[in-house]
Enzyme design. Structure first.
Site, PDB file in Angstrom:
ATOM      1  N   SER A 200       0.840  -1.195   0.000  1.00  0.00           N
ATOM      2  CA  SER A 200       0.000   0.000   0.000  1.00  0.00           C
ATOM      3  C   SER A 200       0.879   1.251   0.000  1.00  0.00           C
ATOM      4  CB  SER A 200      -0.881  -0.010   1.252  1.00  0.00           C
ATOM      5  OG  SER A 200      -1.702   1.129   1.277  1.00  0.00           O
ATOM      6  N   THR A 241     -10.431   2.216 -14.418  1.00  0.00           N
ATOM      7  CA  THR A 241      -9.455   3.209 -14.872  1.00  0.00           C
ATOM      8  C   THR A 241      -8.396   3.425 -13.796  1.00  0.00           C
ATOM      9  OG1 THR A 241     -11.106   4.299 -16.226  1.00  0.00           O
ATOM     10  CG2 THR A 241      -9.176   5.618 -15.612  1.00  0.00           C
ATOM     11  N   CYS A 327      -7.130  -0.200  16.636  1.00  0.00           N
ATOM     12  CA  CYS A 327      -6.764  -0.843  15.378  1.00  0.00           C
ATOM     13  C   CYS A 327      -7.868  -1.701  14.804  1.00  0.00           C
ATOM     14  CB  CYS A 327      -5.534  -1.715  15.578  1.00  0.00           C
ATOM     15  SG  CYS A 327      -4.190  -0.764  16.267  1.00  0.00           S
TER      16      CYS A 327
HETATM   17  C1  PLP Z   1      -2.922  -0.470   6.498  1.00  0.00           C
HETATM   18  C2  PLP Z   1      -2.849  -1.931   6.315  1.00  0.00           C
HETATM   19  C3  PLP Z   1      -3.685  -2.591   5.399  1.00  0.00           C
HETATM   20  C4  PLP Z   1      -4.733  -1.873   4.608  1.00  0.00           C
HETATM   21  O1  PLP Z   1      -4.171  -1.062   3.622  1.00  0.00           O
HETATM   22  P1  PLP Z   1      -5.043   0.062   2.896  1.00  0.00           P
HETATM   23  O2  PLP Z   1      -4.208   0.440   1.726  1.00  0.00           O
HETATM   24  O3  PLP Z   1      -5.214   1.161   3.884  1.00  0.00           O
HETATM   25  O4  PLP Z   1      -6.338  -0.565   2.490  1.00  0.00           O
HETATM   26  C5  PLP Z   1      -3.531  -3.945   5.251  1.00  0.00           C
HETATM   27  N1  PLP Z   1      -2.630  -4.628   5.960  1.00  0.00           N
HETATM   28  C6  PLP Z   1      -1.812  -4.044   6.841  1.00  0.00           C
HETATM   29  C7  PLP Z   1      -0.817  -4.855   7.586  1.00  0.00           C
HETATM   30  C8  PLP Z   1      -1.904  -2.668   7.054  1.00  0.00           C
HETATM   31  O5  PLP Z   1      -1.104  -2.095   7.962  1.00  0.00           O
END
Ligand code: PLP
Length: 385
Positions: A200, A241, A327
């Site tokens: 991410s 897209t 969390c």
């Molecule tokens: C933040 C996080 C996610 C989710 O990611 P997003 O891009 O915010 O949907 C998944 N797994 C872990 C370990 C994270 O820290």
């Protein structure tokens, strides 16, 4: 009053270099990367492919193995549902851990309701998987093991390489949610035997709303059932897209990480250890949640004996930290991660997650430690155990 940001596991500020790289794509270079008939489209597509290569490079993957998504929540959904969907067989079995991110656990739960068999392994008190329990859980119907790289609450690093090797031996696919490790530690899909990997951008100084799923193309070739019907973008695995500015920013964030992560990781380890030392010098009854031996440099998760978590949070408006149940989106019962490592009930709600990152300074760590020590002492005096 300035608020010190110590919540880098929740999100990170966008690096100014990343923002700079993104801006043209919100301006004159606004093209759709799927427009193949004119320069606007070609420019967008070119920029997306540069980003794809930068992300692949940081993962030790090939560019064509990177599928862009809206973030790691979607990547985790696509990995689990996609693999089980492609396996087709009713009664497919997947294995995961009790300490995984909700995006994995909830997806596994949905699959279970749809007839998939799910084994959710407990973890040891230090937060790590027991490899022998994992081995025992893998059976002939197992199609996928999903274990994260670094935990987003307690920072512990799973033995990913060994897990991958075990999966490989048993011809089971290995999915790794590497969100908290990618761009911090050297991750290599080949060395770590990873077949699918979620990442991410906003956890590594890129923009929110963009992520990727690495999908292995060779040895073995992973088959995925798309979860979104549409124009067949991303090799048919994820229609829609592309978020061109976001993807460009993600690519830039990876390029910066490749240059700086080794040094940054060392610096954060020193700062985190200093924070821990200051808290332990200043206070009795400080409990670290999760093992310290295999742990992300920027993470410290501690509970304070005899302290009410809500009172602590209220007394520390100048520190942006995450506490107790913050969390888990589902409320009730506190953090599933702390429960899974057997955290004592009285220590659950004062659990405080400090997440240090790129812009954290020594002064901030000293200030934060001093404030926590002061507030915990005061709260204990007011409410003797
Ligand atoms: C933040 C996080 C996610 C989710 O990611 P997003 O891009 O915010 O949907 C998944 N797994 C872990 C370990 C994270 O820290």
């Amino acid at each position: 009053m300035k608020t010190i940001y110590l919540d880098y596991h929740a999100t990170t500020p966008v690096d100014p270099r990343v923002l700079e790289a993104m801006l043209p794509f919100y301006g004159p270079q606004f093209g759709n990367a799927a427009s193949g008939t004119h320069r606007f489209g070609w420019e967008a597509e070119g920029a997306v492919e540069v980003a794809r290569q930068r992300i692949a490079l940081l993962a030790g993957a090939e560019a064509r193995e990177i599928v862009f998504t809206s973030g790691a929540t979607e990547s985790n959904n696509l990995a689990l549902k996609g693999v089980v969907g492609a396996a087709g067989a009713a009664g497919a079995h997947i294995v995961t851990l009790a300490t995984e991110h909700q995006a994995v656990l909830d997806t596994a739960c949905t699959l279970e309701r749809a007839g998939c068999r799910v084994t959710t392994l407990r973890v040891r008190p230090d937060g790590l998987v027991d490899l022998e329990e994992l081995r025992a859980a893998i059976g002939p119907e197992t199609v996928l093991v999903s274990v994260m790289y670094a935990n987003n609450e307690i920072g512990v690093l799973q033995p990913v390489r060994q897990i991958g090797a075990m999966c490989r031996e048993n011809h089971v696919l290995f999915h790794c949610d590497a969100v908290q490790a990618f761009g911090k530690l050297p991750v290599s899909v080949d060395a770590d035997n990873i077949d699918l990997m979620s990442v991410s951008a906003h956890k590594m100084y890129g923009p929110k709303g963009v992520g990727a799923l690495y999908v292995r193309r060779r040895n073995p070739r992973v088959l995925l059932k798309a979860q979104m019907d549409g124009g067949g973008h991303e090799g048919g695995m994820r229609s829609g897209t592309l978020n061109v500015p976001g993807i460009v920013g993600f690519g830039e964030a990876c390029a910066v990480a490749a240059e700086e992560m080794a040094q940054e990781y060392g610096r954060l380890g020193v700062l985190r250890d200093r924070l821990k030392r200051r808290l332990e010098e200043g206070l009795e009854g400080v409990h670290v949640n999760g093992g310290m031996e295999h742990r992300l440099a920027g993470n410290l998760n501690v509970s304070f004996e005899g302290v009410d978590g809500d009172a602590l949070l209220v007394a520390l408006p100048d520190l942006a930290v995450s506490m107790g149940s913050a969390c888990s989106s589902h409320g009730g019962g506190g953090s599933h991660v702390l429960r899974a490592i057997g955290t004592r009930a009285d220590l659950m709600q004062s659990a405080t997650r400090f997440g240090l990152g790129r812009y954290t300074t020594e002064e901030e760590v000293e200030y934060a430690a001093g404030r926590v020590v002061e507030v915990v002492r005061r709260l204990r005096e007011q409410r003797p155990v």
